[in-house]
Scaffold this motif. Structure first.
Motif, short mmCIF file in Angstrom:
data_model
loop_
_atom_site.label_atom_id
_atom_site.label_comp_id
_atom_site.label_asym_id
_atom_site.label_seq_id
_atom_site.Cartn_x
_atom_site.Cartn_y
_atom_site.Cartn_z
N GLU A 190 0.82 -1.11 -0.08
CA GLU A 190 -0.06 -0.08 -0.15
C GLU A 190 0.93 1.34 0.13
O GLU A 190 0.50 2.35 -0.41
CB GLU A 190 -0.89 0.00 1.03
CG GLU A 190 -2.09 0.77 1.38
CD GLU A 190 -2.79 0.70 2.34
OE1 GLU A 190 -4.11 0.54 2.13
OE2 GLU A 190 -2.53 0.60 3.48
N LEU A 191 1.95 1.21 0.68
CA LEU A 191 2.76 2.55 0.96
C LEU A 191 3.60 2.67 -0.29
O LEU A 191 4.39 3.70 -0.57
CB LEU A 191 3.58 2.48 2.28
CG LEU A 191 2.75 2.36 3.55
CD1 LEU A 191 3.30 2.17 4.47
CD2 LEU A 191 1.72 3.79 3.34
N SER A 192 3.68 1.56 -1.02
CA SER A 192 4.82 1.79 -2.32
C SER A 192 4.63 2.72 -3.20
O SER A 192 5.48 3.27 -3.77
CB SER A 192 5.02 0.35 -2.88
OG SER A 192 5.77 -0.54 -2.23
N ASP A 193 3.50 3.53 -3.11
CA ASP A 193 3.21 4.59 -3.98
C ASP A 193 3.69 5.88 -3.46
O ASP A 193 3.86 6.81 -3.92
CB ASP A 193 1.53 4.85 -4.25
CG ASP A 193 1.49 4.37 -5.52
OD1 ASP A 193 2.28 3.98 -6.22
OD2 ASP A 193 0.42 4.67 -6.07
N PHE A 194 3.77 5.79 -2.10
CA PHE A 194 4.44 6.93 -1.15
C PHE A 194 5.60 6.61 -0.70
O PHE A 194 5.99 6.39 0.48
CB PHE A 194 3.42 7.25 -0.15
CG PHE A 194 2.22 7.56 -0.88
CD1 PHE A 194 1.84 9.09 -0.99
CD2 PHE A 194 1.11 6.86 -1.23
CE1 PHE A 194 1.11 9.47 -1.64
CE2 PHE A 194 0.05 6.99 -1.65
CZ PHE A 194 -0.24 8.48 -1.87
#
Ligand code: ATP
Ligand code: MG
Length: 513
Positions: A190-194
């Motif tokens: 989920e955080l890989s975009d951020f």
């Protein structure tokens, strides 16, 4: 810090502070604020007991109705209190994420004998104690009203380096609550975009000791309620990095407790038209669907569309065949999603897409009747989704053939036949007519007769007249119940052109006689 504390959350903290209580933002919202990601919900931790929280905000609610509150936006009524000491404070925000601010009393968690729920909830005195029971360092940062941070586990360092690390001893933390095993992977996806390291999507890592402990304790997932597993899995599948998430689940030994069906495809080679084994192909299909931001059902169907291939494989790669894998796969998908307690609507739609993903269409080979039959089986409302799954399948094969023109032609044909009768409702006669003409009561014969009529009309829409159908009903009425059943089987059971085509194509490709 990139994000700002919204007024509604700040008002809740201020109201607690006005009564000499400590109040901090905690958990996902602080993490997301620091990452520049939009928080999904706002959680406040306080040393006030749930009763005090309720009292403070219900008092404010009286004030609202009489004289108005100085802050205005915490019209504050408390809505519930659960066993974990969380009180939801209603605000008058229009933003669904801010309509309720959850206020939770500082707590420590007791022993988890069932690996799911703490045996008891103990309230804690300090924010540091409260942070120590949280799962990962990046989720264990607290923020005051004026944006000062309390970060005893150096969560900011891990945020900066994009690392997921448990608070404290990883083995002990996974033993307390095994859902954290999955949360680690879900957060990584989920955080890989951020990513704050080398720009977006450079990927999050699970820190070494945490990672080793995940592998070692994977089996604890067996003790976790399927609904909780499903919720984390869905959150992961709904991110753009869903495919990496699935690969990570497998790498860490978790996939066998989530979707073991997929593992059957590991190392299962396919035919000439795929360069990837079934498992890798499925993950790539999901990747395409996720990158395109398609619906949950399309993502799940892309991931599961070939689940039946390992069990139906005949012959050696690259000349193997997989007859009926869509049927076997549909059953496997239904069982898997049901086991994970997906809602029945999601299961139905996903399974339908898996079941029909193999439709064949070659310009000039499929007749208008074939296209009508395709629509009748698949349902016109599902055509768009089915084509998306097909697209994911094609791109995920690694050797995308130049076929989109075929799909465009199919859409053109669908447009052409779209006003032709393709469902029992569109017949010029209905069940009442069948009963009246034959003088029979409601029962299976009525439906069987209508099914037979529909098949005839799918072949030739000109047959859809009251006169012709009335005549056919009288003819069918002469059949015994058994004969009628057989006739219906025959009409429905014959392989459709658009399915026959697949077999013909497979045989051509594989030189099977
Ligand atoms: P999101 O809301 O984006 O799904 P989140 O991190 O806010 O992610 P929640 O489930 O809302 O996740 O939980 C809020 C916070 O509660 C987490 O940030 C974490 O501090 C803590 N938490 C949640 N689940 C667990 C758990 N299983 N074990 C320990 N702490 C947890
Ligand atoms: Mg949250």
């Amino acid at each position: 810090m990139r994000g700002k504390i919204p007024k509604e959350a700040a008002d809740v903290m201020r109201a607690l502070a006005a009564e000499q209580h400590a109040a901090y933002l905690v958990g996902g919202c602080v993490r997301d604020l620091l990452l520049g990601r939009e928080p999904k919900d706002w959680d406040v931790a306080t040393d006030a007991t749930p009763e005090e929280v309720q009292r403070i905000f219900s008092r404010r609610s009286d004030a609202t109705s009489e004289v108005g509150t100085p802050t205005g936006s915490v019209g504050g009524r408390t809505i519930y209190e659960n066993q974990f000491g969380t009180v939801g404070v209603k605000t008058d925000s229009d933003d669904p994420r801010l309509k309720v601010v959850e206020v939770t009393t500082f707590r420590l968690e007791g022993k988890y004998t069932d690996k799911r729920h703490p045996d008891e909830v103990k309230f804690a005195k300090t924010i540091e104690e409260d942070l120590s029971r949280r799962d990962f360092t990046i989720n264990a940062i607290a923020m005051t009203q004026d944006s000062k941070l309390v970060d005893p586990f150096r969560g900011q360092d891990d945020l900066r380096q994009n690392i997921i690390r448990t608070v404290g001893d990883p083995a002990a933390r996974f033993n307390e609550d095994a859902l954290r095993l999955l949360r680690a992977v879900r957060l990584a996806a989920e955080l890989s975009d951020f990513s704050t390291r080398g720009g977006p999507a450079s990927g999050w890592q699970i820190e070494g000791a945490t990672r080793d402990a995940v592998k070692e304790h994977a089996g604890l997932l067996e003790m976790i309620a399927k609904e909780r597993i499903r919720d984390e899995f869905v959150k992961m599948v709904e991110t753009p990095h869903a495919a990496q998430g699935v690969l990570l689940l497998e790498e860490l030994g978790l996939l066998r407790y989530v979707l073991p069906e997929l593992r059957e495809g590991i190392g299962v080679g396919q035919d000439k038209h795929h360069i990837y084994a079934v498992f890798e192909h499925s993950v790539r299909a999901l990747d395409y669907a996720a990158k395109k931001n398609y619906s949950l059902e399309i993502r799940l169907a892309s991931l599961l569309h070939d689940a039946g291939k390992p069990r139906t494989k005949a012959g050696e790669s690259p000349n193997s065949t997989f007859y009926n894998h869509e049927m076997v796969g549909a059953k496997m998908a239904a069982r898997a999603l049901d086991r994970l307690r997906f809602p029945s609507g999601v299961i139905e739609r996903t399974v339908h897409l898996v079941r029909w993903h193999m439709f064949y269409y070659n310009v000039g080979e499929v007749s208008a009747a074939g296209v009508r039959r395709f629509l009748a089986r698949v349902g016109p409302e599902n055509v768009d989704d089915l084509i998306k799954v097909r697209e994911a399948d094609r791109i995920g094969s690694g050797v995308p053939k130049a076929v989109p023109y075929k799909l465009r032609h199919l859409l053109f044909m669908i447009e052409k036949v779209k006003h032709d009768p393709i469902s029992p409702k569109m017949l010029k006669v209905n069940g009442e007519d069948v009963m009246k003409i034959l003088g029979i009561p409601p029962g299976p014969r009525v439906g069987q007769a209508l099914d037979i009529l529909l098949e005839e009309v799918l072949d030739d829409p000109k047959k859809n007249t009251e006169e012709n159908l009335g005549r056919r009903i009288r003819e069918l009425g002469k059949l015994s119940e058994k004969e009628l059943g057989k006739a219906r089987e025959k009409a429905r059971g014959k392989k459709e052109e658009f399915e026959q085509g697949i077999e013909a194509e497979m045989k051509r490709k594989h030189y099977v006689k």
